[in-house]
Design an enzyme around this catalytic site. Structure first.
Site, PDB file in Angstrom:
ATOM      1  N   ARG A   1       0.498  -1.418  -0.190  1.00 52.07           N
ATOM      2  CA  ARG A   1       0.272   0.480  -0.109  1.00 52.07           C
ATOM      3  C   ARG A   1       1.169   1.613  -0.197  1.00 52.07           C
ATOM      4  NH1 ARG A   1      -1.718   0.615   4.780  1.00 52.07           N
ATOM      5  NH2 ARG A   1      -0.990  -0.880   5.552  1.00 52.07           N
TER       6      ARG A   1
ATOM      7  N   TYR B   1      -1.825  -3.875  -7.574  1.00 53.63           N
ATOM      8  CA  TYR B   1      -0.997  -4.471  -6.185  1.00 53.63           C
ATOM      9  C   TYR B   1      -2.362  -4.334  -5.231  1.00 53.63           C
ATOM     10  CZ  TYR B   1       0.411  -6.347  -2.127  1.00 53.63           C
ATOM     11  OH  TYR B   1       0.214  -6.301   0.041  1.00 53.63           O
TER      12      TYR B   1
ATOM     13  N   LYS C   1      -9.448  -2.402   1.934  1.00 57.63           N
ATOM     14  CA  LYS C   1      -9.606  -1.308   2.439  1.00 57.63           C
ATOM     15  C   LYS C   1     -10.124  -0.406   1.970  1.00 57.63           C
ATOM     16  CE  LYS C   1      -6.738  -3.353   4.853  1.00 57.63           C
ATOM     17  NZ  LYS C   1      -5.644  -4.577   5.260  1.00 57.63           N
TER      18      LYS C   1
ATOM     19  N   HIS D   1     -10.668  -3.071  11.591  1.00 52.18           N
ATOM     20  CA  HIS D   1      -9.474  -3.011  11.064  1.00 52.18           C
ATOM     21  C   HIS D   1      -9.242  -4.692  12.318  1.00 52.18           C
ATOM     22  CE1 HIS D   1      -5.161  -3.157   9.771  1.00 52.18           C
ATOM     23  NE2 HIS D   1      -5.384  -4.066   9.010  1.00 52.18           N
TER      24      HIS D   1
ATOM     25  N   SER E   1      -1.460  -3.560  10.175  1.00 47.71           N
ATOM     26  CA  SER E   1      -0.776  -4.269   8.906  1.00 47.71           C
ATOM     27  C   SER E   1       0.300  -5.042   9.733  1.00 47.71           C
ATOM     28  CB  SER E   1      -0.642  -3.276   7.712  1.00 47.71           C
ATOM     29  OG  SER E   1      -1.871  -3.380   7.751  1.00 47.71           O
TER      30      SER E   1
ATOM     31  N   CYS F   1       1.013  -7.101  11.992  1.00 49.06           N
ATOM     32  CA  CYS F   1       0.362  -7.851  13.437  1.00 49.06           C
ATOM     33  C   CYS F   1       0.217  -8.913  13.987  1.00 49.06           C
ATOM     34  CB  CYS F   1       0.904  -5.817  14.001  1.00 49.06           C
ATOM     35  SG  CYS F   1       2.074  -4.875  13.864  1.00 49.06           S
ATOM     36  N   GLY F   2      -0.280  -9.402  12.681  1.00 46.00           N
ATOM     37  CA  GLY F   2      -0.991 -11.189  13.814  1.00 46.00           C
ATOM     38  C   GLY F   2      -2.554 -11.411  14.084  1.00 46.00           C
TER      39      GLY F   2
ATOM     40  N   THR G   1      -3.887 -12.435  10.626  1.00 47.88           N
ATOM     41  CA  THR G   1      -4.543 -14.088  10.342  1.00 47.88           C
ATOM     42  C   THR G   1      -4.118 -14.781  11.150  1.00 47.88           C
ATOM     43  OG1 THR G   1      -3.814 -12.957   8.643  1.00 47.88           O
ATOM     44  CG2 THR G   1      -3.717 -15.117   8.911  1.00 47.88           C
TER      45      THR G   1
ATOM     46  N   ASP H   1      -9.065 -10.406   8.809  1.00 46.90           N
ATOM     47  CA  ASP H   1      -8.809  -8.471   8.680  1.00 46.90           C
ATOM     48  C   ASP H   1      -9.736  -7.413   8.628  1.00 46.90           C
ATOM     49  OD1 ASP H   1      -6.689  -7.069   7.641  1.00 46.90           O
ATOM     50  OD2 ASP H   1      -7.365  -6.578   6.286  1.00 46.90           O
TER      51      ASP H   1
ATOM     52  N   ASN I   1       6.455  -8.032   1.763  1.00 47.70           N
ATOM     53  CA  ASN I   1       4.858  -8.612   1.869  1.00 47.70           C
ATOM     54  C   ASN I   1       4.260  -9.089   0.651  1.00 47.70           C
ATOM     55  OD1 ASN I   1       2.335  -7.442   3.090  1.00 47.70           O
ATOM     56  ND2 ASN I   1       2.572  -5.782   1.300  1.00 47.70           N
TER      57      ASN I   1
ATOM     58  N   ARG J   1       2.214 -12.294  -0.490  1.00 43.51           N
ATOM     59  CA  ARG J   1       0.824 -12.384   0.122  1.00 43.51           C
ATOM     60  C   ARG J   1       0.132 -13.807  -0.834  1.00 43.51           C
ATOM     61  NH1 ARG J   1      -1.391  -9.101   4.293  1.00 43.51           N
ATOM     62  NH2 ARG J   1       0.274  -7.141   4.467  1.00 43.51           N
TER      63      ARG J   1
ATOM     64  N   GLY K   1       0.260 -20.234  18.584  1.00 45.87           N
ATOM     65  CA  GLY K   1      -0.971 -21.135  19.650  1.00 45.87           C
ATOM     66  C   GLY K   1      -0.550 -20.692  20.894  1.00 45.87           C
ATOM     67  N   ASP K   2       0.416 -20.571  21.964  1.00 45.83           N
ATOM     68  CA  ASP K   2       1.056 -19.342  22.973  1.00 45.83           C
ATOM     69  C   ASP K   2       0.198 -18.508  23.101  1.00 45.83           C
ATOM     70  OD1 ASP K   2       2.056 -22.071  23.692  1.00 45.83           O
ATOM     71  OD2 ASP K   2       3.966 -21.715  22.516  1.00 45.83           O
TER      72      ASP K   2
HETATM   73  P1  GTP Z   1      -2.323  -8.098   7.583  1.00 42.65           P
HETATM   74  O1  GTP Z   1      -2.583  -8.813   6.787  1.00 42.65           O
HETATM   75  O2  GTP Z   1      -1.025  -6.666   6.912  1.00 42.65           O
HETATM   76  O3  GTP Z   1      -3.061  -6.891   8.483  1.00 42.65           O
HETATM   77  O4  GTP Z   1      -1.372  -8.809   8.775  1.00 42.65           O
HETATM   78  P2  GTP Z   1      -1.751  -8.918  10.112  1.00 42.65           P
HETATM   79  O5  GTP Z   1      -2.395  -8.296  11.037  1.00 42.65           O
HETATM   80  O6  GTP Z   1      -2.713 -10.192   9.805  1.00 42.65           O
HETATM   81  O7  GTP Z   1      -0.255 -10.209  10.845  1.00 42.65           O
HETATM   82  P3  GTP Z   1       0.149 -11.575  10.006  1.00 42.65           P
HETATM   83  O8  GTP Z   1      -1.485 -12.418  11.016  1.00 42.65           O
HETATM   84  O9  GTP Z   1      -0.139 -11.732   9.036  1.00 42.65           O
HETATM   85  O10 GTP Z   1       1.587 -11.874  10.717  1.00 42.65           O
HETATM   86  C1  GTP Z   1       2.612 -11.021  10.853  1.00 42.65           C
HETATM   87  C2  GTP Z   1       4.113 -11.140  11.031  1.00 42.65           C
HETATM   88  O11 GTP Z   1       3.717 -11.129  12.311  1.00 42.65           O
HETATM   89  C3  GTP Z   1       4.484 -12.403  10.485  1.00 42.65           C
HETATM   90  O12 GTP Z   1       5.458 -12.050  10.093  1.00 42.65           O
HETATM   91  C4  GTP Z   1       4.286 -13.316  11.746  1.00 42.65           C
HETATM   92  O13 GTP Z   1       5.244 -14.459  11.530  1.00 42.65           O
HETATM   93  C5  GTP Z   1       4.419 -12.385  12.426  1.00 42.65           C
HETATM   94  N1  GTP Z   1       3.106 -12.789  14.291  1.00 42.65           N
HETATM   95  C6  GTP Z   1       2.262 -12.882  14.126  1.00 42.65           C
HETATM   96  N2  GTP Z   1       1.347 -13.421  15.512  1.00 42.65           N
HETATM   97  C7  GTP Z   1       2.846 -13.428  15.751  1.00 42.65           C
HETATM   98  C8  GTP Z   1       2.827 -13.826  17.374  1.00 42.65           C
HETATM   99  O14 GTP Z   1       2.328 -14.108  18.155  1.00 42.65           O
HETATM  100  N3  GTP Z   1       4.446 -13.259  17.911  1.00 42.65           N
HETATM  101  C9  GTP Z   1       5.415 -12.526  17.298  1.00 42.65           C
HETATM  102  N4  GTP Z   1       6.376 -13.078  17.509  1.00 42.65           N
HETATM  103  N5  GTP Z   1       5.317 -12.841  15.669  1.00 42.65           N
HETATM  104  C10 GTP Z   1       3.962 -13.074  15.211  1.00 42.65           C
HETATM  105  C1  SPV Z   2      -2.744  -4.632   5.449  1.00 44.52           C
HETATM  106  O1  SPV Z   2      -1.569  -3.645   5.140  1.00 44.52           O
HETATM  107  O2  SPV Z   2      -3.732  -4.433   6.225  1.00 44.52           O
HETATM  108  C2  SPV Z   2      -3.667  -6.059   4.720  1.00 44.52           C
HETATM  109  C3  SPV Z   2      -2.976  -5.916   3.209  1.00 44.52           C
HETATM  110  O3  SPV Z   2      -3.889  -6.480   4.584  1.00 44.52           O
HETATM  111  S1  SPV Z   2      -3.429  -4.780   1.860  1.00 44.52           S
HETATM  112  O4  SPV Z   2      -4.668  -5.979   1.011  1.00 44.52           O
HETATM  113  O5  SPV Z   2      -2.836  -4.372   0.713  1.00 44.52           O
HETATM  114  O6  SPV Z   2      -3.824  -3.620   2.526  1.00 44.52           O
HETATM  115 MN    MN Z   3      -4.665  -6.255   7.126  1.00 40.40          MN
END
Ligand code: GTP
Ligand code: SPV
Ligand code: MN
Length: 590
Positions: free
Chosen positions: A73, A201, A210, A230, A252, A254-255, A257, A281, A372, A374, A499-500
């Site tokens: 983005r 993209y 978004k 979000h 985004s 930050c975890g 998914t 999301d 990034n 995907r 998982g923890d």
């Molecule tokens: P967007 O799709 O951009 O909105 O991202 P998201 O918020 O869904 O983040 P996603 O779950 O894809 O995780 C993004 C990154 O954070 C990855 O590299 C993960 O490995 C890392 N991550 C996710 N959960 C954890 C966690 O509990 N601990 C740590 N250390 N890293 C994490």
């Molecule tokens: C984000 O960046 O929060 C995403 C990916 O989920 S995007 O669809 O590119 O915004």
């Molecule tokens: Mn997102």
């Protein structure tokens, strides 16, 4: 040219107007049928837009590479175009609507010559649900059509729902020349319109996501009394069969998914706990007749970060990507025409084709997949998908969780004192930037409610909307904040995460049920270390204490910094937030 699939005058006019501007050679009306999508995949392969992957190992999966300059983005080229600049607020980029329309029209004029314009009817949410809204996106990209068909509910049912006169969100997308200097992602909340030019993209061009489901929808939500957030949505089933739902807003990458699809530790599974994913999301949230908040996921698939996804960190997401998925900017393993990214396996294959199309070996000294990169995976492929995924009413929320990436200061988890204080907790979120948007990575910035890049109007009015919503909810969810990303002196994450995180969810849900005590601190309620289940973790209670500790000196400095941050909102900042800030400051000085 296929024939129009609707008699809706507004749709016909929008398509006509778009075609007059961009002058495509052909117009194809997307009906959502598998036959039509299959033909488009074949065509995409012929033009080189898509690469067909190993159909035995990855049935229905395809690969796409974006331009090197078009991988995330672009926040500084994303505009909210409302009449009055003040209404966009100090955090959004603003452009006058007339100027923005003229600029984009000049850029897109004639740019579909020699190309096909596809007309995509899609619904955010299950068609016919009280939450749902219809969009029409016109685009010259097969990649966009195929992604939208995974991420949203595409098909003629949308036209049936609209009838001859129904309203919808207009989305105009044109790749143009993928010129980063002329790239604009424009939102016209007052006109229900989105225009995206010069990108191909993800978040810039899949306009249902978004652009519509957050920026336009947040504005609609404010006016119509609901919320577009979000947030992931997950359900926890207890051993007694009861189900409890939470929604969580993290910035985004930050975890979200990962939390949405978590697999609880073994001893939780043995007791009979189960976690199911409703969304990863976006959440659309309304007040139910029972006075609780009810949430749906308006999407139909997952546009997830590939790097770091593996059999251990997120087996559910990985399984979801094994069929019907489009991969963007990961690496290709030429040995068997499958995909690879950093973190998929401990050891990288000896030879890859990287995201730029270059030969790659583990000694190349560059990443094989873009950070990034995907996957676009259909929700149905996710083994832990909630049975409530298609529910028209949504799921009732016990808790709302905010969270960011903070190496210091913010404890593993804390609970707000009440709704208004919870809104404050969301409003003061800061997080380190990630590769999900262009620009530097790892820079701490404010990202209130994880909505900084996604709020379609004035951020202080958005805070006010949260406060107002609280008054309408007789049984509000409890509000928490989490931080999985505390680091030790060597920069290692202290909390194991993934998982923890179930152990923290468990404490959160016990707080909602009123079955566990908590310690009152300067910032809110924090767990007693003994109440977080550490079974089988190898983490000492002492280490846990270190990431639960509320350091008043640090929080006092944080309060001063928040006061500076708040200044830009001026008079529009709700009084409730000012009061919470004053309380935080004085608590730190006690
Ligand atoms: P967007 O799709 O951009 O909105 O991202 P998201 O918020 O869904 O983040 P996603 O779950 O894809 O995780 C993004 C990154 O954070 C990855 O590299 C993960 O490995 C890392 N991550 C996710 N959960 C954890 C966690 O509990 N601990 C740590 N250390 N890293 C994490
Ligand atoms: C984000 O960046 O929060 C995403 C990916 O989920 S995007 O669809 O590119 O915004
Ligand atoms: Mn997102």
């Amino acid at each position: 040219m296929t024939s129009a699939l609707t008699k809706n005058q507004k749709v016909l006019a929008f398509v006509e107007e778009s075609a007059q501007l961009a002058q495509p050679d052909r117009i194809v009306w997307i009906d959502g049928s598998e036959e039509q999508l299959a033909a488009l995949r074949e065509e995409g392969v012929k033009t080189g837009e898509m690469i067909k992957l190993n159909q035995e190992k990855l049935p229905g999966c395809y690969y796409h590479r974006t331009a090197q300059n078009d991988v995330a983005r672009v926040e500084d080229r994303t505009f909210i175009c409302c009449k009055n600049k003040e209404d966009a607020g100090p955090i959004n980029y603003w452009m006058d609507p007339q100027e923005a329309y003229a600029l984009c029209r000049n850029i897109a004029r004639g740019k579909m010559k020699g190309r096909t314009m596809y007309v995509i009817p899609y619904s955010m949410g299950v068609v016919g649900s009280p939450f749902s809204k219809i969009g029409i996106e016109v685009t010259d990209s097969i990649y966009v059509v195929l992604n939208m068909a995974i991420m949203t509910r595409v098909g003629t049912a949308c036209y049936d729902y609209l009838g001859t006169d129904g309203d919808f969100i207009k989305g105009f997308h044109c790749k143009c020349d993928v010129d980063p200097e002329k790239r604009y992602i424009m939102h016209f909340p007052e006109d229900n319109t989105i225009i995206s030019v010069n990108s191909a993209y993800g978040g810039n061009v899949l306009l249902g996501k978004k652009c519509f489901a957050l920026r336009i929808a947040s504005y609609l939500g404010k006016n119509e009394g609901w919320m577009a957030e979000h947030m992931l949505i997950l359900g926890v089933t207890y051993p007694d069969g009861s189900k409890h739902y939470v929604a969580a807003a993290f910035p985004s990458a930050c975890g979200k998914t990962n939390l949405a699809m978590l697999i609880p530790p073994k001893h939780y599974l043995e007791k009979g706990y189960k976690v199911e994913c409703v969304g990863d999301d976006i959440a659309w949230i309304r007040v139910g007749k029972d006075g609780r908040l009810w949430a749906v996921n308006p999407e139909n698939g997952f546009f997830g970060v590939a790097p770091g996804t593996n059999e251990k960190s997120n087996p559910n997401a990985l399984a979801a990507t094994r069929q019907g998925t489009i991969f963007t900017n990961v690496a290709i393993d030429p040995a068997d025409n499958t995909v690879w990214w950093e973190g998929l396996t401990k050891q990288a294959p000896a030879r890859l084709i990287d995201w730029l199309g270059n030969e790659w070996t583990p000694d190349s000294g560059v990443k094989a997949a873009h950070p990034n990169s995907r996957f676009t995976a259909p929700a149905t492929g996710c083994p832990c998908l909630s049975p409530e995924f298609n529910s028209k009413e949504g799921v009732p929320l016990d808790a709302i969780i905010f969270g960011g990436r903070r190496a210091t200061t913010t404890p593993l988890v804390y609970q707000s004192r009440d709704w208004d204080h919870g809104v404050f907790v969301g409003s003061i979120m800061s997080s380190e930037t990630t590769a999900a948007a262009t620009g530097a990575v790892g820079v701490l910035r404010h990202d209130p409610m994880a909505m900084k890049p996604f709020c379609g109007y004035h951020m202080a009015d958005y805070f006010g909307h949260w406060i107002d919503m609280g008054k309408k909810i007789a049984n509000p969810p409890k509000i928490f904040n989490v931080n999985w990303f505390r680091q030790d002196a060597d920069g290692n994450f202290i909390w194991p995460g993934f998982g923890d995180n179930m152990r923290v969810l468990d404490w959160i849900l016990k707080r909602c049920a009123g079955t566990v005590e908590a310690k009152e601190t300067a910032i809110g309620y924090v767990p007693y270390a003994k109440d977080i289940d550490l079974t089988g973790l190898g983490l000492t209670e002492e280490t846990l204490e270190s990431i639960l500790y509320v350091d008043k000196a640090r929080w006092s400095a944080e309060a001063d910094e928040i006061a500076e941050y708040y200044k830009q909102f001026g008079d529009r900042l709700p009084q409730e937030l000012k009061e919470s800030l004053a309380t935080l400051k004085s608590n730190c000085e006690k």
